[in-house]
Motif scaffolding. Structure first.
Motif, short mmCIF file in Angstrom:
data_model
loop_
_atom_site.label_atom_id
_atom_site.label_comp_id
_atom_site.label_asym_id
_atom_site.label_seq_id
_atom_site.Cartn_x
_atom_site.Cartn_y
_atom_site.Cartn_z
N GLY A 2 0.80 -1.21 0.00
CA GLY A 2 0.00 0.00 0.00
C GLY A 2 0.84 1.27 0.00
O GLY A 2 2.08 1.23 0.05
N PRO A 3 0.15 2.40 -0.05
CA PRO A 3 0.85 3.68 -0.18
C PRO A 3 1.50 4.14 1.12
O PRO A 3 1.19 3.62 2.20
CB PRO A 3 -0.27 4.64 -0.58
N SER A 4 2.35 5.12 0.99
CA SER A 4 2.86 5.81 2.16
C SER A 4 1.79 6.81 2.61
O SER A 4 1.10 7.41 1.79
CB SER A 4 4.15 6.55 1.81
N ILE A 5 1.66 6.96 3.91
CA ILE A 5 0.65 7.85 4.48
C ILE A 5 1.33 8.89 5.35
O ILE A 5 2.16 8.55 6.20
CB ILE A 5 -0.35 7.09 5.37
N LEU A 6 0.97 10.15 5.11
CA LEU A 6 1.35 11.23 6.02
C LEU A 6 0.09 11.66 6.74
O LEU A 6 -0.90 12.02 6.10
CB LEU A 6 1.96 12.41 5.25
N ARG A 7 0.13 11.59 8.04
CA ARG A 7 -1.07 11.85 8.84
C ARG A 7 -0.84 13.07 9.71
O ARG A 7 0.18 13.16 10.40
CB ARG A 7 -1.35 10.62 9.69
N ILE A 8 -1.78 13.99 9.67
CA ILE A 8 -1.71 15.18 10.50
C ILE A 8 -2.96 15.20 11.38
O ILE A 8 -4.08 15.29 10.85
CB ILE A 8 -1.64 16.47 9.67
N GLN A 9 -2.75 15.11 12.65
CA GLN A 9 -3.90 15.13 13.57
C GLN A 9 -4.15 16.55 14.04
O GLN A 9 -3.23 17.38 14.12
CB GLN A 9 -3.59 14.24 14.78
N GLN A 10 -5.41 16.83 14.34
CA GLN A 10 -5.80 18.12 14.92
C GLN A 10 -5.18 19.27 14.14
O GLN A 10 -4.44 20.09 14.70
CB GLN A 10 -5.41 18.17 16.39
N VAL A 11 -5.49 19.34 12.86
CA VAL A 11 -4.85 20.33 12.00
C VAL A 11 -5.12 21.75 12.48
O VAL A 11 -6.17 22.05 13.06
CB VAL A 11 -5.31 20.18 10.53
N VAL A 12 -4.14 22.60 12.21
CA VAL A 12 -4.25 24.03 12.49
C VAL A 12 -4.01 24.78 11.18
O VAL A 12 -3.54 24.20 10.20
CB VAL A 12 -3.22 24.48 13.56
N ARG A 13 -4.35 26.07 11.19
CA ARG A 13 -4.25 26.86 9.95
C ARG A 13 -2.82 26.84 9.40
O ARG A 13 -2.60 26.85 8.19
CB ARG A 13 -4.71 28.29 10.19
N GLY A 14 -1.85 26.82 10.28
CA GLY A 14 -0.45 26.82 9.84
C GLY A 14 -0.03 25.56 9.10
O GLY A 14 1.05 25.52 8.51
N ASP A 15 -0.88 24.53 9.13
CA ASP A 15 -0.57 23.31 8.38
C ASP A 15 -0.93 23.45 6.91
O ASP A 15 -0.58 22.58 6.10
CB ASP A 15 -1.34 22.11 8.96
N SER A 16 -1.64 24.51 6.56
CA SER A 16 -2.02 24.73 5.15
C SER A 16 -0.75 24.86 4.32
O SER A 16 0.09 25.74 4.56
CB SER A 16 -2.86 25.99 5.02
N ALA A 17 -0.62 24.00 3.34
CA ALA A 17 0.60 23.96 2.53
C ALA A 17 0.39 22.93 1.43
O ALA A 17 -0.62 22.23 1.40
CB ALA A 17 1.81 23.57 3.37
N ALA A 18 1.38 22.84 0.56
CA ALA A 18 1.41 21.75 -0.42
C ALA A 18 2.38 20.69 0.11
O ALA A 18 3.48 21.02 0.54
CB ALA A 18 1.86 22.25 -1.78
N TYR A 19 1.95 19.46 0.09
CA TYR A 19 2.76 18.36 0.59
C TYR A 19 3.12 17.46 -0.59
O TYR A 19 2.25 16.97 -1.31
CB TYR A 19 2.00 17.57 1.66
#
Lengths: 114, 114
Positions: free
Chosen positions: A73-90
């Motif tokens: 399966g794929p690689s997963i990047l998980r971000i819990q409890q996101v905040v506005r500062g997490d807005s970005a291109a990954y």
């Protein structure tokens, strides 16, 4: 680059929700890197994984962020409890054996946190 | 300041002219890579030059590397409007770098006017 899949391409989350980003590298690429690009900036390294192993997570924030690359399966990047500062291109990038080779980038996931 | 800084930050030229972008870095490197990113898209690998190489060509691209000055340049000859994009250099340092993670500069935004 063709062959490296990332989904979703766009993801909108409200503050406090979880974001789950997926990356499927090209066939035969067992090494994956995740990078984050804030608006008007270059990419910043987050984590480097091989199948079932985290090799270098020196660029990952200490809290809320985690990554995995399971045997299947794929690689997963998980971000819990996101905040506005997490807005970005990954972006994820794959390569054959890591260690100083060309990296093949996916199209990215653009995360917007409302 | 971080590894891999490009200058100029922005460059505007006419179609047919040559475009030169420079990159400086701080630590010893294994290789230096140049990438291109169209607005809102992923990264496309252009060229990789290893630390024991001084110059490399690929089509209309010419890359030089001066390890004594810790600098590199990317020359695009006979530019076209389609070359309009952001260009990033990225270095894979030798020290403390497990697996060849890339350190990106802030990029040069190239605009080629028809």
């Amino acid at each position: 680059n063709a062959g490296v899949m990332q989904n979703p391409r766009h993801l909108v989350r409200r503050r406090g929700q979880e974001a789950r980003l997926r990356c499927s590298p090209m066939k035969g690429h067992s090494h994956v890197y995740w990078y984050r690009q804030l608006p008007e900036e270059g990419l910043k390294f987050m984590v480097y994984l091989q199948k079932e192993n985290i090799i270098d997570e020196s660029g990952m924030p200490k809290e809320r962020f985690s990554a995995e690359f399971p045997k299947e399966g794929p690689s997963i990047l998980r971000i819990q409890q996101v905040v506005r500062g997490d807005s970005a291109a990954y972006f994820c990038a794959g390569t054959t054996s890591g260690n100083y080779n060309e990296q093949f980038f996916g199209p990215g996931t653009r995360l917007t946190v409302l | 300041s971080q590894q891999g800084e490009e200058d100029p930050q922005a460059l505007s030229i006419q179609e047919g002219e040559n475009a030169t972008m420079n990159c400086s870095y701080k630590t010893s490197i294994n290789n230096l890579q140049w990438y291109r990113q169209n607005s809102g898209r992923g990264l496309v690998h252009l060229i990789l030059i290893r630390s024991n190489e001084r110059e490399k060509h690929s089509g209309r691209l010419r890359v030089t590397l001066d390890t004594s000055k810790k600098s590199s340049s990317l020359l695009i000859t006979a530019s076209r409007a389609a070359d309009t994009a952001s260009y990033f250099c990225a270095t894979a340092s030798v020290r403390g770098n497990q697996g060849g993670k890339l350190i990106f500069g802030q990029g040069t935004e190239l605009s080629v006017k028809p």
